[in-house]
Design a protein around this motif. Structure first.
Motif, PDB file in Angstrom:
ATOM      1  N   ALA A  30       0.853  -1.194   0.000  1.00 38.69           N
ATOM      2  CA  ALA A  30       0.000   0.000   0.000  1.00 38.69           C
ATOM      3  C   ALA A  30       0.886   1.239   0.000  1.00 38.69           C
ATOM      4  CB  ALA A  30      -0.904   0.000   1.223  1.00 38.69           C
ATOM      5  N   ILE A  31       0.670   2.134  -0.962  1.00 41.11           N
ATOM      6  CA  ILE A  31       1.533   3.302  -1.084  1.00 41.11           C
ATOM      7  C   ILE A  31       0.746   4.561  -1.454  1.00 41.11           C
ATOM      8  CG2 ILE A  31       2.116   2.730  -3.477  1.00 41.11           C
ATOM      9  CD1 ILE A  31       4.973   3.859  -2.837  1.00 41.11           C
ATOM     10  N   ASN A  32       1.115   5.656  -0.809  1.00 40.87           N
ATOM     11  CA  ASN A  32       0.611   7.006  -1.095  1.00 40.87           C
ATOM     12  C   ASN A  32      -0.906   7.147  -1.024  1.00 40.87           C
ATOM     13  OD1 ASN A  32       3.194   8.034  -1.389  1.00 40.87           O
ATOM     14  ND2 ASN A  32       3.263   7.531  -3.563  1.00 40.87           N
ATOM     15  N   VAL A  67       4.150  -7.448   4.230  1.00 39.53           N
ATOM     16  CA  VAL A  67       3.180  -6.354   4.124  1.00 39.53           C
ATOM     17  C   VAL A  67       3.982  -5.064   4.161  1.00 39.53           C
ATOM     18  CG1 VAL A  67       1.252  -5.171   5.239  1.00 39.53           C
ATOM     19  CG2 VAL A  67       1.349  -7.682   5.236  1.00 39.53           C
ATOM     20  N   TYR A  68       3.797  -4.202   3.174  1.00 42.31           N
ATOM     21  CA  TYR A  68       4.544  -2.947   3.073  1.00 42.31           C
ATOM     22  C   TYR A  68       3.554  -1.786   3.009  1.00 42.31           C
ATOM     23  CZ  TYR A  68       7.979   0.453   1.455  1.00 42.31           C
ATOM     24  OH  TYR A  68       8.789   1.554   1.338  1.00 42.31           O
ATOM     25  N   VAL A  69       3.717  -0.827   3.935  1.00 40.36           N
ATOM     26  CA  VAL A  69       2.816   0.320   4.021  1.00 40.36           C
ATOM     27  C   VAL A  69       3.661   1.586   3.973  1.00 40.36           C
ATOM     28  CG1 VAL A  69       1.047   1.469   5.398  1.00 40.36           C
ATOM     29  CG2 VAL A  69       1.265  -1.024   5.484  1.00 40.36           C
ATOM     30  N   ASP A  70       3.512   2.378   2.922  1.00 42.75           N
ATOM     31  CA  ASP A  70       4.295   3.592   2.715  1.00 42.75           C
ATOM     32  C   ASP A  70       3.327   4.758   2.536  1.00 42.75           C
ATOM     33  OD1 ASP A  70       5.864   5.694   1.745  1.00 42.75           O
ATOM     34  OD2 ASP A  70       7.067   4.402   0.458  1.00 42.75           O
ATOM     35  N   ASN A  71       3.259   5.649   3.544  1.00 44.54           N
ATOM     36  CA  ASN A  71       2.365   6.809   3.490  1.00 44.54           C
ATOM     37  C   ASN A  71       0.925   6.381   3.187  1.00 44.54           C
ATOM     38  OD1 ASN A  71       1.477   9.493   3.495  1.00 44.54           O
ATOM     39  ND2 ASN A  71       1.846   9.710   1.306  1.00 44.54           N
ATOM     40  N   SER A  72       0.481   5.328   3.838  1.00 44.49           N
ATOM     41  CA  SER A  72      -0.873   4.802   3.674  1.00 44.49           C
ATOM     42  C   SER A  72      -1.374   4.310   5.017  1.00 44.49           C
ATOM     43  CB  SER A  72      -0.895   3.645   2.676  1.00 44.49           C
ATOM     44  OG  SER A  72      -0.633   4.110   1.377  1.00 44.49           O
ATOM     45  N   TYR A  73      -2.659   3.978   5.075  1.00 46.01           N
ATOM     46  CA  TYR A  73      -3.313   3.520   6.302  1.00 46.01           C
ATOM     47  C   TYR A  73      -3.944   2.165   6.006  1.00 46.01           C
ATOM     48  CZ  TYR A  73      -7.080   3.799   9.922  1.00 46.01           C
ATOM     49  OH  TYR A  73      -7.961   3.564  10.956  1.00 46.01           O
ATOM     50  N   ILE A  74      -3.528   1.139   6.773  1.00 48.66           N
ATOM     51  CA  ILE A  74      -4.140  -0.175   6.612  1.00 48.66           C
ATOM     52  C   ILE A  74      -4.653  -0.673   7.960  1.00 48.66           C
ATOM     53  CG2 ILE A  74      -2.649  -0.782   4.656  1.00 48.66           C
ATOM     54  CD1 ILE A  74      -1.329  -2.838   6.637  1.00 48.66           C
ATOM     55  N   GLN A  75      -5.667  -1.514   7.898  1.00 50.36           N
ATOM     56  CA  GLN A  75      -6.177  -2.218   9.074  1.00 50.36           C
ATOM     57  C   GLN A  75      -6.185  -3.711   8.738  1.00 50.36           C
ATOM     58  OE1 GLN A  75     -10.125  -0.688   9.692  1.00 50.36           O
ATOM     59  NE2 GLN A  75      -9.407   0.967  11.000  1.00 50.36           N
ATOM     60  N   ILE A  76      -5.546  -4.498   9.600  1.00 49.13           N
ATOM     61  CA  ILE A  76      -5.611  -5.946   9.458  1.00 49.13           C
ATOM     62  C   ILE A  76      -6.172  -6.483  10.765  1.00 49.13           C
ATOM     63  CG2 ILE A  76      -4.355  -8.092   9.048  1.00 49.13           C
ATOM     64  CD1 ILE A  76      -2.258  -6.495   7.519  1.00 49.13           C
ATOM     65  N   ASN A  77      -7.303  -7.162  10.677  1.00 40.04           N
ATOM     66  CA  ASN A  77      -8.010  -7.677  11.847  1.00 40.04           C
ATOM     67  C   ASN A  77      -8.242  -9.176  11.707  1.00 40.04           C
ATOM     68  OD1 ASN A  77      -8.494  -4.956  12.855  1.00 40.04           O
ATOM     69  ND2 ASN A  77      -9.994  -4.804  11.202  1.00 40.04           N
ATOM     70  N   ARG A  78      -8.261  -9.880  12.842  1.00 43.37           N
ATOM     71  CA  ARG A  78      -8.631 -11.297  12.913  1.00 43.37           C
ATOM     72  C   ARG A  78      -8.018 -12.109  11.770  1.00 43.37           C
ATOM     73  NH1 ARG A  78     -14.964 -10.617  13.939  1.00 43.37           N
ATOM     74  NH2 ARG A  78     -14.704  -9.409  12.055  1.00 43.37           N
ATOM     75  N   THR A  79      -6.694 -12.060  11.686  1.00 44.23           N
ATOM     76  CA  THR A  79      -5.975 -12.694  10.585  1.00 44.23           C
ATOM     77  C   THR A  79      -4.805 -13.514  11.129  1.00 44.23           C
ATOM     78  OG1 THR A  79      -6.605 -10.940   9.050  1.00 44.23           O
ATOM     79  CG2 THR A  79      -4.643 -12.202   8.484  1.00 44.23           C
ATOM     80  N   ALA A 126       6.719   6.444  11.158  1.00 43.11           N
ATOM     81  CA  ALA A 126       5.330   6.051  10.924  1.00 43.11           C
ATOM     82  C   ALA A 126       4.695   5.664  12.258  1.00 43.11           C
ATOM     83  CB  ALA A 126       5.279   4.895   9.933  1.00 43.11           C
ATOM     84  N   THR A 127       3.460   5.150  12.212  1.00 43.38           N
ATOM     85  CA  THR A 127       2.717   4.792  13.419  1.00 43.38           C
ATOM     86  C   THR A 127       2.117   3.401  13.256  1.00 43.38           C
ATOM     87  OG1 THR A 127       2.139   7.114  13.782  1.00 43.38           O
ATOM     88  CG2 THR A 127       0.794   5.485  14.923  1.00 43.38           C
ATOM     89  N   ALA A 128       2.158   2.637  14.346  1.00 43.12           N
ATOM     90  CA  ALA A 128       1.523   1.316  14.343  1.00 43.12           C
ATOM     91  C   ALA A 128       0.873   1.062  15.692  1.00 43.12           C
ATOM     92  CB  ALA A 128       2.538   0.225  14.036  1.00 43.12           C
ATOM     93  N   ASP A 129      -0.322   0.500  15.677  1.00 39.84           N
ATOM     94  CA  ASP A 129      -1.046   0.090  16.876  1.00 39.84           C
ATOM     95  C   ASP A 129      -1.277  -1.412  16.790  1.00 39.84           C
ATOM     96  OD1 ASP A 129      -1.245   2.741  17.698  1.00 39.84           O
ATOM     97  OD2 ASP A 129      -3.221   3.014  16.799  1.00 39.84           O
ATOM     98  N   MET A 130      -0.834  -2.142  17.821  1.00 43.29           N
ATOM     99  CA  MET A 130      -1.033  -3.591  17.885  1.00 43.29           C
ATOM    100  C   MET A 130      -1.888  -3.897  19.110  1.00 43.29           C
ATOM    101  SD  MET A 130       2.855  -4.898  17.125  1.00 43.29           S
ATOM    102  CE  MET A 130       2.501  -6.537  16.542  1.00 43.29           C
ATOM    103  N   THR A 131      -3.028  -4.544  18.904  1.00 44.79           N
ATOM    104  CA  THR A 131      -3.920  -4.900  19.995  1.00 44.79           C
ATOM    105  C   THR A 131      -4.305  -6.373  19.854  1.00 44.79           C
ATOM    106  OG1 THR A 131      -4.801  -2.653  19.935  1.00 44.79           O
ATOM    107  CG2 THR A 131      -6.062  -4.267  21.175  1.00 44.79           C
ATOM    108  N   HIS A 132      -4.184  -7.115  20.953  1.00 41.89           N
ATOM    109  CA  HIS A 132      -4.544  -8.536  20.957  1.00 41.89           C
ATOM    110  C   HIS A 132      -3.779  -9.306  19.872  1.00 41.89           C
ATOM    111  CE1 HIS A 132      -7.697  -7.453  23.745  1.00 41.89           C
ATOM    112  NE2 HIS A 132      -8.188  -6.620  22.867  1.00 41.89           N
ATOM    113  N   VAL A 133      -2.479  -9.100  19.813  1.00 40.30           N
ATOM    114  CA  VAL A 133      -1.628  -9.786  18.839  1.00 40.30           C
ATOM    115  C   VAL A 133      -0.830 -10.862  19.571  1.00 40.30           C
ATOM    116  CG1 VAL A 133       0.321  -9.521  17.249  1.00 40.30           C
ATOM    117  CG2 VAL A 133      -1.478  -7.776  17.319  1.00 40.30           C
ATOM    118  N   THR A 134      -0.774 -12.038  18.981  1.00 41.44           N
ATOM    119  CA  THR A 134       0.044 -13.121  19.523  1.00 41.44           C
ATOM    120  C   THR A 134       1.135 -13.443  18.511  1.00 41.44           C
ATOM    121  OG1 THR A 134      -1.820 -14.069  20.722  1.00 41.44           O
ATOM    122  CG2 THR A 134       0.058 -15.515  20.311  1.00 41.44           C
TER     123      THR A 134
END
Length: 185
Positions: A30-32, A67-79, A126-134
């Motif tokens: 994901a970019i720009n 997974v590569y995130v450059d100046n973008s916003y992604i959400q990955i849940n229950r994966t 950049a910024t990352a939030d990790m919640t309930h990650v194993t």
């Protein structure tokens, strides 16, 4: 999955498996897209006949990042992110999930197991939030051909880790310190 600029993708009950990248993001790139709205949303939705494998990133080979995130916003849940392998002979940082250049990644309820990665999450400016990650049984082979436990996070950015468990991990490094920072928001 390559998403650029104003493009958007919603991935429900999606599996990325047996992909090989020659550069970055063998599963997601994901970019720009900016950080106002999610450029990519990946999630397992109900009803799903399989408990943990309806949304997965499994058995991929990557050179720089899965997974590569450059100046973008992604959400990955229950994966589930499982059994992915780093295949490059280059000495670059092996960050399985890389978030750079003002990007934002929200990772919720992930299982990250048996991956070949120096860092499960690499964050730079950049910024990352990790919640309930194993994270468990992730490792890599170092330059001396010895197996080492993966580091959970390497960050030169803003990272929040909540209610997460990392077993067989080398730690969480933010700048030069080992800690979990408060939320930037």
């Amino acid at each position: 999955m390559y998403v650029w600029g104003s493009g958007r993708a919603t991935l429900l009950n999606t599996v990325f498996e047996n992909n090989i990248s020659t550069n970055k993001g063998s599963a997601i790139y994901a970019i720009n897209g900016g950080t106002q709205f999610p450029q990519i949303l990946m999630d397992r939705v109900q009803p799903c006949p399989l408990l943990i494998t309806c949304s997965a990133i499994n058995q991929n080979q990557y050179n720089d990042s899965l997974v590569y995130v450059d100046n973008s916003y992604i959400q990955i849940n229950r994966t589930v992110i499982d059994s992915n392998r780093f295949v490059s002979s280059q000495p670059e940082i092996r960050g399985m999930l890389k978030v750079v250049n003002g990007g934002l990644a929200e990772l919720n309820r992930l299982g990250m197991t048996r991956n070949d990665a120096e860092y499960l999450l690499f964050v730079d400016s950049a910024t990352a939030d990790m919640t309930h990650v194993t994270g468990a049984r992730n490792s890599f082979v170092n330059g001396n051909n010895q197996t080492e436990d993966s580091l959970a996070v390497l960050s030169n950015g803003q990272v929040e880790v909540q209610n997460s468990v990392f077993a067989d991990s080398g730690g969480v490094f933010i700048g030069c310190l080992l800690y979990t920072s408060p939320s930037p928001r």
